[in-house]
Scaffold this motif. Structure first.
Motif, PDB file in Angstrom:
ATOM      1  N   ASP A   1       0.820  -1.217   0.000  1.00  0.00           N
ATOM      2  CA  ASP A   1       0.000   0.000   0.000  1.00  0.00           C
ATOM      3  C   ASP A   1       0.849   1.260   0.000  1.00  0.00           C
ATOM      4  O   ASP A   1       0.465   2.280  -0.577  1.00  0.00           O
ATOM      5  N   ALA A   2       2.002   1.201   0.645  1.00  0.00           N
ATOM      6  CA  ALA A   2       2.874   2.377   0.682  1.00  0.00           C
ATOM      7  C   ALA A   2       3.351   2.754  -0.705  1.00  0.00           C
ATOM      8  O   ALA A   2       3.561   3.932  -1.011  1.00  0.00           O
ATOM      9  N   GLY A   3       3.530   1.758  -1.596  1.00  0.00           N
ATOM     10  CA  GLY A   3       3.956   2.052  -2.968  1.00  0.00           C
ATOM     11  C   GLY A   3       2.923   2.846  -3.725  1.00  0.00           C
ATOM     12  O   GLY A   3       3.249   3.798  -4.446  1.00  0.00           O
ATOM     13  N   ASP A   4       1.652   2.461  -3.588  1.00  0.00           N
ATOM     14  CA  ASP A   4       0.564   3.191  -4.235  1.00  0.00           C
ATOM     15  C   ASP A   4       0.488   4.624  -3.705  1.00  0.00           C
ATOM     16  O   ASP A   4       0.347   5.582  -4.476  1.00  0.00           O
ATOM     17  N   SER A   5       0.575   4.783  -2.378  1.00  0.00           N
ATOM     18  CA  SER A   5       0.499   6.120  -1.778  1.00  0.00           C
ATOM     19  C   SER A   5       1.662   6.991  -2.221  1.00  0.00           C
ATOM     20  O   SER A   5       1.490   8.179  -2.518  1.00  0.00           O
ATOM     21  N   ALA A   6       2.876   6.413  -2.290  1.00  0.00           N
ATOM     22  CA  ALA A   6       4.050   7.180  -2.700  1.00  0.00           C
ATOM     23  C   ALA A   6       3.926   7.604  -4.165  1.00  0.00           C
ATOM     24  O   ALA A   6       4.276   8.738  -4.529  1.00  0.00           O
ATOM     25  N   PHE A   7       3.419   6.702  -5.027  1.00  0.00           N
ATOM     26  CA  PHE A   7       3.247   7.028  -6.438  1.00  0.00           C
ATOM     27  C   PHE A   7       2.309   8.220  -6.607  1.00  0.00           C
ATOM     28  O   PHE A   7       2.612   9.173  -7.348  1.00  0.00           O
ATOM     29  N   ASN A   8       1.160   8.179  -5.928  1.00  0.00           N
ATOM     30  CA  ASN A   8       0.197   9.273  -6.055  1.00  0.00           C
ATOM     31  C   ASN A   8       0.742  10.575  -5.478  1.00  0.00           C
ATOM     32  O   ASN A   8       0.490  11.658  -6.018  1.00  0.00           O
ATOM     33  N   LEU A   9       1.473  10.492  -4.377  1.00  0.00           N
ATOM     34  CA  LEU A   9       2.038  11.705  -3.785  1.00  0.00           C
ATOM     35  C   LEU A   9       3.013  12.375  -4.741  1.00  0.00           C
ATOM     36  O   LEU A   9       2.938  13.593  -4.970  1.00  0.00           O
ATOM     37  N   VAL A  10       3.908  11.609  -5.334  1.00  0.00           N
ATOM     38  CA  VAL A  10       4.896  12.176  -6.262  1.00  0.00           C
ATOM     39  C   VAL A  10       4.207  12.714  -7.516  1.00  0.00           C
ATOM     40  O   VAL A  10       4.513  13.816  -7.992  1.00  0.00           O
TER      41      VAL A  10
ATOM     42  N   LEU B   1       0.630   8.242   3.474  1.00  0.00           N
ATOM     43  CA  LEU B   1       1.862   7.484   3.239  1.00  0.00           C
ATOM     44  C   LEU B   1       2.557   7.140   4.548  1.00  0.00           C
ATOM     45  O   LEU B   1       3.026   6.011   4.742  1.00  0.00           O
ATOM     46  N   LEU B   2       2.617   8.097   5.473  1.00  0.00           N
ATOM     47  CA  LEU B   2       3.226   7.829   6.776  1.00  0.00           C
ATOM     48  C   LEU B   2       2.459   6.746   7.520  1.00  0.00           C
ATOM     49  O   LEU B   2       3.043   5.906   8.208  1.00  0.00           O
ATOM     50  N   ASP B   3       1.136   6.768   7.366  1.00  0.00           N
ATOM     51  CA  ASP B   3       0.315   5.746   8.009  1.00  0.00           C
ATOM     52  C   ASP B   3       0.617   4.367   7.435  1.00  0.00           C
ATOM     53  O   ASP B   3       0.718   3.375   8.171  1.00  0.00           O
ATOM     54  N   GLU B   4       0.759   4.296   6.096  1.00  0.00           N
ATOM     55  CA  GLU B   4       1.066   3.012   5.468  1.00  0.00           C
ATOM     56  C   GLU B   4       2.442   2.504   5.891  1.00  0.00           C
ATOM     57  O   GLU B   4       2.650   1.292   6.010  1.00  0.00           O
ATOM     58  N   LEU B   5       3.377   3.418   6.093  1.00  0.00           N
ATOM     59  CA  LEU B   5       4.727   3.036   6.512  1.00  0.00           C
ATOM     60  C   LEU B   5       4.809   2.790   8.006  1.00  0.00           C
ATOM     61  O   LEU B   5       5.888   2.466   8.516  1.00  0.00           O
TER      62      LEU B   5
END
Length: 593
Positions: free
Chosen positions: A114-123, A162-166
């Motif tokens: 899930d962190a990968g999806d969140s990081a992709f959308n953030l960037v 993202l912080l939550d997923e990490l």
């Protein structure tokens, strides 16, 4: 082949494939129809298509397929020709990447954590928002600054996810904050559409799709209400939202498509007076903040009895401080096994928490009953339990019951230590007479209602006697032993919840050695599978031996003699010795009693 021709062929092929897949899904079955219309993996269909779709759902899927095909046809229009500078070209590609993600790329990206999806959308959206501020001609520094502020808030929310997923420190998400973030997201869309209109490059159709996407955003509220009424397993709300949700994707695609028209439309709209611009921007920015201020009496309902997450309980020590109040609200409003909730849904979160803290300070059950009655509880007579109240007043509950403050790991460690301590107090009563197989441990009984423990063949499925029949035999037999085939239920003499148990298996009958024992009885028992043992409590269990017990059927399948030694010391502690050896006799013998 010209680029426009290739794009046109791709457009026709994509829409045609979507329609053809719908027809194929209609022939192959409900699950594949869902995949063809919703453009989601088959695993997503199993939740909704467990028992098949009714006629109304099938018709809704077919209608959604036509709507999505029409929107896909508009989304895949070729980009307008025209000169592009570097930033405009980059923004176009990023917007098309966002469109591709909304259509298909979310499927492979979802395979990553899930962190990968969140990081992709953030960037991705950080880059898009930055380019929005530089590419769109806002014609007002105030308007640009307001848009930048809303974009920054949206990115902060994505970073928090993202912080939550990490599993890193993240911002606590209260209902008020979530509402504020939603209003900020709406404001960001409004400001972007206003900026596009003032820029002059985007057509009226693109602006209309932007306003329609804003309307779709607002549909989330009735969607949640409808899903709550119909049940989350009902596919109708999801079908509707998925279809109309493509309007937002259409707006992104139209924005990217018309970016090349640098010259703008023949007549750019006149500049609005600066004062009007400032008033408009101030209203757009301030109104979301005003929307967060609600009357004191307005209820904030974070959880209701229908919320699925309320049916599981987390240990106090596993929760972060800001999550504990939410856990109490969950427990206080849930309906479980037909028992009404502690508090009705009509009370706000603040009222429930206030009543809960009053329950913590109550001196006895009668005072708790009075508090719950004032709150309108349907189960006021039951009061409130410490394991529920600990989440909002740990300083009060923990003073008398510190074990409720533990995490799951701490509780498991404490349970392991307790079992080891109970096992350690038990000693082998025949230390010099070694059995071929033997073990000593504490046996944990159910408090108030457990008649005893079993010596049985766990693999024998042909035993005729039921548990109730064995219990009847225990109560009727003077020895307190109920036997039926390959099972023997051995009762306890004293009123105890634990007893020390030693089991020994011999190849031949050992000496009786009845001295020091209150009762010694011998009964026949059968092993049809070559196994005889005492149940082991195991991890997370409540009843059974505190350590694994050996197989006492040392001669394999056949008949055995079961000798039971029982004694109770002056302190009321009970001890049992089980001796098993091969023997064909079917007599019951009392050696001492």
């Amino acid at each position: 082949m010209p680029a426009d021709t290739l794009w046109r062929l791709f457009r026709i092929a994509s829409v045609g494939l979507a329609l053809a897949a719908t027809v194929a899904g209609l022939a192959l079955g409900d699950a594949w129809l869902w995949v063809a219309v919703e453009w989601a993996p088959p695993a997503h269909a199993s939740f909704f298509a467990q028992n098949g779709f009714d006629t109304l759902t099938t018709a809704a899927l077919l209608a959604a397929a036509l709507v999505k095909a029409a929107l896909l046809w508009l989304i895949l229009r070729p980009p307008a020709r025209g000169a592009l500078n570097r930033r405009t070209k980059l923004l176009r590609w990023l917007l098309y990447l966002a469109v591709a993600y909304a259509l298909v790329l979310w499927i492979p990206i979802a395979l990553f954590p899930d962190a990968g999806d969140s990081a992709f959308n953030l960037v991705l959206w950080a880059a898009i928002y930055a380019l929005y501020l530089t590419v769109i001609r806002w014609r007002s520094r105030v308007l640009r600054a307001a848009a930048g502020a809303m974009f920054a808030i949206g990115l902060a929310a994505m970073a928090n996810d993202l912080l939550d997923e990490l599993d890193v420190l993240e911002l606590p998400m209260s209902e008020a904050l979530a509402t504020g973030l939603t209003l900020c997201a709406l404001t960001a869309i409004i400001l972007t559409i206003v900026g596009q209109r003032r820029d002059g490059r985007w057509s009226r159709g693109t602006l209309v799709s932007g306003w329609l996407s804003l309307s779709v955003f607002l549909l989330v509220i009735p969607y949640n209400l409808l899903a709550g009424l119909l049940g989350h397993a009902n596919p109708m709300p999801a079908i509707v939202m998925d279809a109309v949700g493509l309007i937002g994707t259409l707006w992104l695609a139209a924005t990217a498509r018309e970016l090349s028209s640098i010259g703008g439309h023949p007549t750019d709209p006149p500049r609005a007076p600066r004062r009007a611009v400032r008033v408009t921007v101030a209203a757009i920015v301030i109104l979301p903040i005003i929307g967060l201020i609600e009357p004191e009496q307005s209820p904030h309902l974070t959880f209701t009895g229908r919320f699925a997450g309320c049916y599981s309980r987390s240990s106090f020590g596993d929760l972060k401080p800001h999550e504990r109040e939410a856990e109490f609200l969950c427990l206080a409003r849930r309906t479980f096994a037909g028992v009404p909730p502690m508090f009705p849904d009509t009370l706000s979160d603040q009222q429930v928490l206030s009543y809960g803290r009053a329950l913590c300070r109550a001196k006895d059950r009668d005072e708790q009953k009075a508090i719950l009655t004032r709150a309108g509880s349907e189960r006021a007579a039951q009061g409130a339990e410490a394991w529920d109240l600990v989440y909002i007043c740990p300083e009060i509950i923990g003073a008398t019951q510190p074990e409720l403050l533990r995490s799951t790991a701490e509780s498991q460690a404490a349970e392991t230590d307790y079992i080891a301590e109970q096992n350690a107090r038990c000693r082998d009563p025949w230390p010099r007479t070694k059995g071929v197989r033997q073990a000593t441990a504490n046996y944990f009984l159910f408090v108030d209602g457990d008649p005893g423990y079993l010596v049985h063949d766990p693999n024998d499925e042909t035993t005729g006697g039921s548990d109730e029949e064995l219990m009847d035999k225990v109560f009727k037999d003077p020895s307190g032993i109920g036997v039926d085939g390959s099972g023997a239920l051995i009762g306890h003499v004293a009123d105890v919840s634990n007893l020390c148990l030693t089991v020994k298996a011999f190849r031949t009958a050992p000496p009786a050695r009845t001295a020091g024992w209150d009762q010694v009885n011998e009964v026949p028992i059968l092993s049809r599978s070559g196994d005889l043992t005492v149940p082991y409590m195991g991890e997370g269990g409540e009843v059974g031996a505190g350590a694994p017990m050996p197989n006492l059927a040392i001669a394999g399948k056949g008949r055995y003699r079961l000798r039971v030694y029982v004694r109770v010391d002056e302190a009321g502690e009970e001890e049992h010795l089980i001796v098993v050896f091969p023997g064909a006799s079917r007599k019951r013998v009392t050696l001492k009693g």
